[in-house]
Design a protein around this motif. Structure first.
Motif, PDB file in Angstrom:
ATOM      1  N   THR A  53     -16.105  39.087 -28.399  1.00 21.84           N
ATOM      2  CA  THR A  53     -15.547  39.144 -27.042  1.00 21.84           C
ATOM      3  C   THR A  53     -14.339  38.219 -26.940  1.00 21.84           C
ATOM      4  OG1 THR A  53     -17.823  39.398 -26.281  1.00 21.84           O
ATOM      5  CG2 THR A  53     -16.166  38.984 -24.611  1.00 21.84           C
ATOM      6  N   TYR A  54     -14.502  37.060 -27.490  1.00 16.20           N
ATOM      7  CA  TYR A  54     -13.453  36.040 -27.523  1.00 16.20           C
ATOM      8  C   TYR A  54     -12.198  36.602 -28.209  1.00 16.20           C
ATOM      9  CZ  TYR A  54     -11.973  31.183 -28.664  1.00 16.20           C
ATOM     10  OH  TYR A  54     -11.314  29.999 -28.796  1.00 16.20           O
ATOM     11  N   PHE A  55     -12.397  37.262 -29.336  1.00 13.90           N
ATOM     12  CA  PHE A  55     -11.256  37.833 -30.061  1.00 13.90           C
ATOM     13  C   PHE A  55     -10.582  38.947 -29.253  1.00 13.90           C
ATOM     14  CE2 PHE A  55      -9.446  41.027 -33.002  1.00 13.90           C
ATOM     15  CZ  PHE A  55      -8.420  40.254 -33.527  1.00 13.90           C
ATOM     16  N   ILE A  56     -11.393  39.783 -28.616  1.00 17.35           N
ATOM     17  CA  ILE A  56     -10.822  40.898 -27.839  1.00 17.35           C
ATOM     18  C   ILE A  56      -9.971  40.359 -26.688  1.00 17.35           C
ATOM     19  CG2 ILE A  56     -11.383  42.856 -26.323  1.00 17.35           C
ATOM     20  CD1 ILE A  56     -13.897  43.272 -28.102  1.00 17.35           C
ATOM     21  N   ILE A  57     -10.476  39.348 -26.001  1.00 22.85           N
ATOM     22  CA  ILE A  57      -9.732  38.799 -24.863  1.00 22.85           C
ATOM     23  C   ILE A  57      -8.489  38.055 -25.333  1.00 22.85           C
ATOM     24  CG2 ILE A  57      -9.839  37.100 -22.981  1.00 22.85           C
ATOM     25  CD1 ILE A  57     -12.768  37.940 -22.574  1.00 22.85           C
ATOM     26  N   SER A  58      -8.647  37.277 -26.385  1.00 23.95           N
ATOM     27  CA  SER A  58      -7.504  36.513 -26.885  1.00 23.95           C
ATOM     28  C   SER A  58      -6.400  37.449 -27.398  1.00 23.95           C
ATOM     29  CB  SER A  58      -8.019  35.546 -27.960  1.00 23.95           C
ATOM     30  OG  SER A  58      -7.075  35.299 -28.936  1.00 23.95           O
ATOM     31  N   SER A  59      -6.784  38.515 -28.084  1.00 25.07           N
ATOM     32  CA  SER A  59      -5.751  39.425 -28.586  1.00 25.07           C
ATOM     33  C   SER A  59      -5.146  40.265 -27.455  1.00 25.07           C
ATOM     34  CB  SER A  59      -6.291  40.306 -29.716  1.00 25.07           C
ATOM     35  OG  SER A  59      -7.434  40.995 -29.313  1.00 25.07           O
ATOM     36  N   TRP A  60      -5.928  40.475 -26.404  1.00 23.00           N
ATOM     37  CA  TRP A  60      -5.407  41.137 -25.199  1.00 23.00           C
ATOM     38  C   TRP A  60      -4.294  40.279 -24.585  1.00 23.00           C
ATOM     39  CZ3 TRP A  60      -5.331  45.415 -22.265  1.00 23.00           C
ATOM     40  CH2 TRP A  60      -5.119  45.309 -20.887  1.00 23.00           C
ATOM     41  N   HIS A  61      -4.505  38.976 -24.539  1.00 21.06           N
ATOM     42  CA  HIS A  61      -3.474  38.090 -23.992  1.00 21.06           C
ATOM     43  C   HIS A  61      -2.199  38.136 -24.834  1.00 21.06           C
ATOM     44  CE1 HIS A  61      -6.640  35.763 -21.532  1.00 21.06           C
ATOM     45  NE2 HIS A  61      -5.820  36.350 -20.710  1.00 21.06           N
ATOM     46  N   GLY A  62      -2.363  38.245 -26.146  1.00 22.35           N
ATOM     47  CA  GLY A  62      -1.195  38.380 -27.015  1.00 22.35           C
ATOM     48  C   GLY A  62      -0.471  39.698 -26.763  1.00 22.35           C
ATOM     49  N   ALA A  63      -1.229  40.752 -26.522  1.00 29.05           N
ATOM     50  CA  ALA A  63      -0.622  42.064 -26.259  1.00 29.05           C
ATOM     51  C   ALA A  63       0.145  42.031 -24.930  1.00 29.05           C
ATOM     52  CB  ALA A  63      -1.696  43.147 -26.243  1.00 29.05           C
ATOM     53  N   LEU A  64      -0.390  41.310 -23.946  1.00 30.51           N
ATOM     54  CA  LEU A  64       0.289  41.193 -22.644  1.00 30.51           C
ATOM     55  C   LEU A  64       1.628  40.466 -22.788  1.00 30.51           C
ATOM     56  CD1 LEU A  64      -2.594  40.204 -20.182  1.00 30.51           C
ATOM     57  CD2 LEU A  64      -1.319  42.363 -20.237  1.00 30.51           C
ATOM     58  N   MET A  65       1.626  39.457 -23.666  1.00 27.17           N
ATOM     59  CA  MET A  65       2.842  38.690 -23.941  1.00 27.17           C
ATOM     60  C   MET A  65       3.952  39.620 -24.451  1.00 27.17           C
ATOM     61  SD  MET A  65       2.133  35.461 -26.312  1.00 27.17           S
ATOM     62  CE  MET A  65       2.419  33.807 -25.788  1.00 27.17           C
ATOM     63  N   ARG A  66       3.553  40.483 -25.367  1.00 27.04           N
ATOM     64  CA  ARG A  66       4.521  41.411 -25.959  1.00 27.04           C
ATOM     65  C   ARG A  66       4.925  42.494 -24.934  1.00 27.04           C
ATOM     66  NH1 ARG A  66       8.415  42.534 -29.969  1.00 27.04           N
ATOM     67  NH2 ARG A  66       8.497  44.769 -30.125  1.00 27.04           N
ATOM     68  N   MET A  67       3.966  42.924 -24.117  1.00 27.13           N
ATOM     69  CA  MET A  67       4.259  43.917 -23.072  1.00 27.13           C
ATOM     70  C   MET A  67       5.416  43.453 -22.190  1.00 27.13           C
ATOM     71  SD  MET A  67       1.878  44.946 -19.770  1.00 27.13           S
ATOM     72  CE  MET A  67       2.264  43.369 -18.953  1.00 27.13           C
ATOM     73  N   LYS A  68       5.439  42.153 -21.901  1.00 32.90           N
ATOM     74  CA  LYS A  68       6.454  41.609 -20.992  1.00 32.90           C
ATOM     75  C   LYS A  68       7.877  41.745 -21.532  1.00 32.90           C
ATOM     76  CE  LYS A  68       5.463  37.980 -18.381  1.00 32.90           C
ATOM     77  NZ  LYS A  68       4.875  36.854 -17.631  1.00 32.90           N
ATOM     78  N   VAL A  69       8.039  41.741 -22.859  1.00 32.87           N
ATOM     79  CA  VAL A  69       9.398  41.935 -23.393  1.00 32.87           C
ATOM     80  C   VAL A  69       9.653  43.384 -23.788  1.00 32.87           C
ATOM     81  CG1 VAL A  69       9.674  39.551 -24.177  1.00 32.87           C
ATOM     82  CG2 VAL A  69       8.814  41.255 -25.774  1.00 32.87           C
ATOM     83  N   GLU A  70       8.563  44.100 -24.085  1.00 25.36           N
ATOM     84  CA  GLU A  70       8.755  45.489 -24.520  1.00 25.36           C
ATOM     85  C   GLU A  70       8.868  46.432 -23.316  1.00 25.36           C
ATOM     86  OE1 GLU A  70       6.229  48.110 -27.394  1.00 25.36           O
ATOM     87  OE2 GLU A  70       6.762  46.273 -28.449  1.00 25.36           O
ATOM     88  N   LYS A  71       8.362  45.963 -22.196  1.00 26.79           N
ATOM     89  CA  LYS A  71       8.357  46.766 -20.968  1.00 26.79           C
ATOM     90  C   LYS A  71       7.801  48.170 -21.211  1.00 26.79           C
ATOM     91  CE  LYS A  71       9.845  43.506 -18.269  1.00 26.79           C
ATOM     92  NZ  LYS A  71       8.673  42.764 -17.751  1.00 26.79           N
TER      93      LYS A  71
END
Lengths: 193, 193
Positions: free
Chosen positions: A156-174
């Motif tokens: 669960t920890y890994f899924i949430i942590s990697s989700w946060h990383g994906a959100l970071m990238r979403m912000k520049v990739e739009k």
């Protein structure tokens, strides 16, 4: 009534903080966005830091409520419930033009090295997010939808942590591509029988 | 000599930016840390934004050089090379008391919603990080160390994006646990035959 104003300040304030960062946002800016008279901020919050810490509490609570509602949906299997939560957020970010990200992740990033008080609050917030999701993985393991070998807390920890990383990238990739990629790897490689 | 001063400003400046955020850091603070006379900033950078953009270029280059050096180490298998890179960063963050995180991730988080110029630069920086790592996954697929089914670009993208999420959590947890958890899931569930 009083509680409602406070909630509006938190929601509008969190929106600006998510966009601009905590330090880069002024109290006046938050009050303007919330359409609340100048000076009333301190009726609800002891300081800007206190406001930031309450934003975290508010979002942890919102997340727990969303999860709880999904968990109770008896028409879906545990894995379908998890998918529903992730798809809900994808729709949300799409509607927001891929901006904002998650308040817990954003503040972890910004405040982690600057404030031990924020760090502790954010550590607990992250743990609370894990707790909220853990029930779904436990259910999924019981029904055999995911491997009995999986350590559920670490997963669960890994899924949430990697989700946060994906959100970071979403912000520049739009685009939703980073979240879609996260979804694919989580369900194709980790959450499977 | 000139180039050296510029590099010192970038390195010292990036350190402060990583800790405090881009908006929250003043040019004077960067120059003080770099021990460079006031006014010389504009000999090297057109503006604070130009400085930030050059920080990104510098770190992409550093990352590519590190990867290239590891790729050339013929004593290791492709998977061992990937492990070596992740373990190198774990040692690095441990020595820095789990602070800073990655300049590319941090700036994506902070600037993604604020500046299209930064967004574009950070998108390209993320893609360049993927390109640098991709060679290792290609090698690993050829030697059979990882599954022939894996889409290598998407996989690399997921590993880097989830690494950024783990760094976010490291900053509030002040431990290597998030990075160790990332390592475990990447190698136990994704990068395997």
């Amino acid at each position: 009534m009083k509680r409602n104003t406070k909630q509006i300040i938190i929601e509008k304030g969190a929106e600006i903080i998510n966009l601009k960062g905590f330090h880069h946002t002024g109290i006046q800016e938050i009050l303007d966005a919330a359409d609340v008279p100048k000076g009333s901020f301190y009726n609800y919050f002891k300081s800007k830091d206190d406001f930031g810490l309450q934003v975290i509490d508010y979002y942890v609570e919102q997340f727990a409520m969303l999860l709880d509602k999904t968990i109770k949906d008896s028409t879906l299997s545990p894995t379908e419930k998890m998918k529903k939560v992730l798809l809900f957020f994808m729709e949300f970010y799409k509607s927001k033009n891929y901006a904002y990200g998650c308040p817990i992740g954003n503040l972890s990033q910004e405040m982690g090295d600057l404030s031990p008080v924020f760090s502790e609050k954010l550590r607990n917030a992250g743990d609370a997010m894990v707790d909220s999701c853990l029930v779904l993985l436990e259910e999924a393991q019981k029904t055999g939808e995911i491997s009995p070998q999986l350590n559920l807390r670490e997963t669960t920890y890994f899924i949430i942590s990697s989700w946060h990383g994906a959100l970071m990238r979403m912000k520049v990739e739009k685009s939703l591509a980073p979240l879609e990629n996260h979804y694919r790897y989580v369900f194709d490689y980790i959450l499977r029988p």
